[in-house]
Design a protein around this motif. Structure first.
Motif, PDB file in Angstrom:
ATOM      1  N   VAL A 163      67.756  34.878  69.553  1.00 58.42           N
ATOM      2  CA  VAL A 163      68.341  36.300  69.394  1.00 58.42           C
ATOM      3  C   VAL A 163      69.628  36.412  70.240  1.00 58.42           C
ATOM      4  O   VAL A 163      70.605  36.915  69.816  1.00 58.42           O
ATOM      5  CB  VAL A 163      67.237  37.458  70.001  1.00 58.42           C
ATOM      6  N   ASN A 164      69.574  36.026  71.566  1.00 53.92           N
ATOM      7  CA  ASN A 164      70.797  35.963  72.168  1.00 53.92           C
ATOM      8  C   ASN A 164      71.971  35.439  71.683  1.00 53.92           C
ATOM      9  O   ASN A 164      73.116  35.853  72.040  1.00 53.92           O
ATOM     10  CB  ASN A 164      70.414  35.375  73.665  1.00 53.92           C
ATOM     11  N   ARG A 165      71.629  34.119  71.166  1.00 53.99           N
ATOM     12  CA  ARG A 165      72.620  33.400  70.661  1.00 53.99           C
ATOM     13  C   ARG A 165      73.197  33.863  69.361  1.00 53.99           C
ATOM     14  O   ARG A 165      74.392  33.793  68.863  1.00 53.99           O
ATOM     15  CB  ARG A 165      72.230  31.832  70.466  1.00 53.99           C
ATOM     16  N   GLY A 166      72.399  34.533  68.510  1.00 54.38           N
ATOM     17  CA  GLY A 166      72.762  35.195  67.435  1.00 54.38           C
ATOM     18  C   GLY A 166      73.743  36.261  67.906  1.00 54.38           C
ATOM     19  O   GLY A 166      74.727  36.500  67.109  1.00 54.38           O
ATOM     20  N   ASN A 167      73.482  37.118  68.693  1.00 55.86           N
ATOM     21  CA  ASN A 167      74.117  38.154  69.206  1.00 55.86           C
ATOM     22  C   ASN A 167      75.419  37.639  69.687  1.00 55.86           C
ATOM     23  O   ASN A 167      76.412  38.488  69.408  1.00 55.86           O
ATOM     24  CB  ASN A 167      73.622  39.108  70.266  1.00 55.86           C
ATOM     25  N   LYS A 168      75.373  36.723  70.375  1.00 57.30           N
ATOM     26  CA  LYS A 168      76.827  36.110  70.725  1.00 57.30           C
ATOM     27  C   LYS A 168      77.554  35.741  69.682  1.00 57.30           C
ATOM     28  O   LYS A 168      78.901  35.984  69.561  1.00 57.30           O
ATOM     29  CB  LYS A 168      76.533  34.696  71.764  1.00 57.30           C
ATOM     30  N   ALA A 169      76.984  35.066  68.736  1.00 55.71           N
ATOM     31  CA  ALA A 169      77.779  34.652  67.432  1.00 55.71           C
ATOM     32  C   ALA A 169      78.422  35.837  66.718  1.00 55.71           C
ATOM     33  O   ALA A 169      79.736  35.734  66.369  1.00 55.71           O
ATOM     34  CB  ALA A 169      76.923  33.953  66.506  1.00 55.71           C
TER      35      ALA A 169
END
Length: 270
Positions: A159-165
């Motif tokens: 989730v964190n990496r998706g939001n960063k993307a």
């Protein structure tokens, strides 16, 4: 006059200090941005959309902060923090530290994996997401974390990496000079890397069942993968009986009355 002179001198020193601090901060930011732009350029040069590139870029930010020479506890290395047998192949492919630290070489190696041993990760995290939107960037960032990076925490990290993307997708990226040069010769260099890696992999040993002695301290894992939980360590020189071999290199052993796995790359048959 002396008082005015002291004030002027003090102001000049303060100004010089401010300029120095500004340049130091700007230099650090520039290095990070330059690496990020270089990585992005390498990704799109290989045919990825901006959304797909940002999904991978988000994972690289979490793994290494865009530092191609990043080490973690002398176990994992590089933009994607390769470790275990994957790191060994990478090190064998790029012999010198300078070669290993090259962003171009690391992105080339990443794509060699994605089109080879990690093809499943490529098919699950990149291929389905062709829309060039912020939501698609989220999907790639999320799925690339799950399928390629495979962290222990598979709830929060994706989730964190998706939001960063999604955040990265909103940014404007510039193509660096070095990526332009690399792009011109990408076809030739990529084919060379693939050939080298394939040769190295073909030289890896084929393991069979039987008695083995460890050649280094060896982690005992719950399943046949480096991403699985470590439940113990065998000392160098320890003897173990391998009952079966999984995924070409993982030996199934009995450890504390339970079936566990060890990498036979760090053991020799006796």
């Amino acid at each position: 006059m002396k008082k005015i002179s002291r004030v002027i001198v003090a102001f000049a020193l303060l100004l010089a200090l401010s300029v120095s601090l500004f340049h130091t901060s700007a230099s650090a930011i520039t290095t990070t941005e330059r690496n990020r732009n270089e990585i992005y350029s390498q990704l799109v040069a290989r045919g990825l959309t901006k959304a797909q590139a940002c999904g991978i870029l988000a994972n690289i930010e979490y793994e290494s902060s865009y530092n191609p020479n990043a080490w973690y506890k002398n176990i994992s290395y590089g933009l994607c923090q390769w470790q275990g047998d994957r790191l060994k192949v990478f090190q064998d492919t790029y012999k010198t530290e300078a070669q290993r630290a090259s962003i171009y070489n690391q992105i080339s190696y990443l794509f060699t994996e994605l089109k080879g041993k990690e093809k499943n990760a490529y098919n699950k995290s990149i291929v389905p997401y062709t829309k060039n939107t912020a939501d698609e960037a989220y999907n790639v960032g999320y799925m690339f974390c799950l399928k390629f990076e495979r962290p222990l925490d598979q709830k929060t990290n994706p989730v964190n990496r998706g939001n960063k993307a999604k955040q990265l997708f909103a940014m404007n990226f510039t193509t660096t000079t070095s990526s332009s040069s690399a792009k011109k010769s990408s076809t030739k260099k990529t084919s060379t890397v693939k050939k080298t890696v394939t040769t190295t992999v073909s030289k890896l040993k084929t393991y069979t069942t039987g008695r083995y002695k460890t050649t280094a301290k060896l982690k005992v894992r719950t399943s046949a993968t480096t991403s699985s939980k470590s439940v113990g360590v065998l000392k160098k020189g320890a003897n173990v009986t391998v009952k079966s071999v999984k995924s070409k290199k993982w030996g199934k052993i009995t450890y504390k009355k339970k079936s566990r796995y060890v990498s036979l790359d760090y053991a020799k048959k006796v």
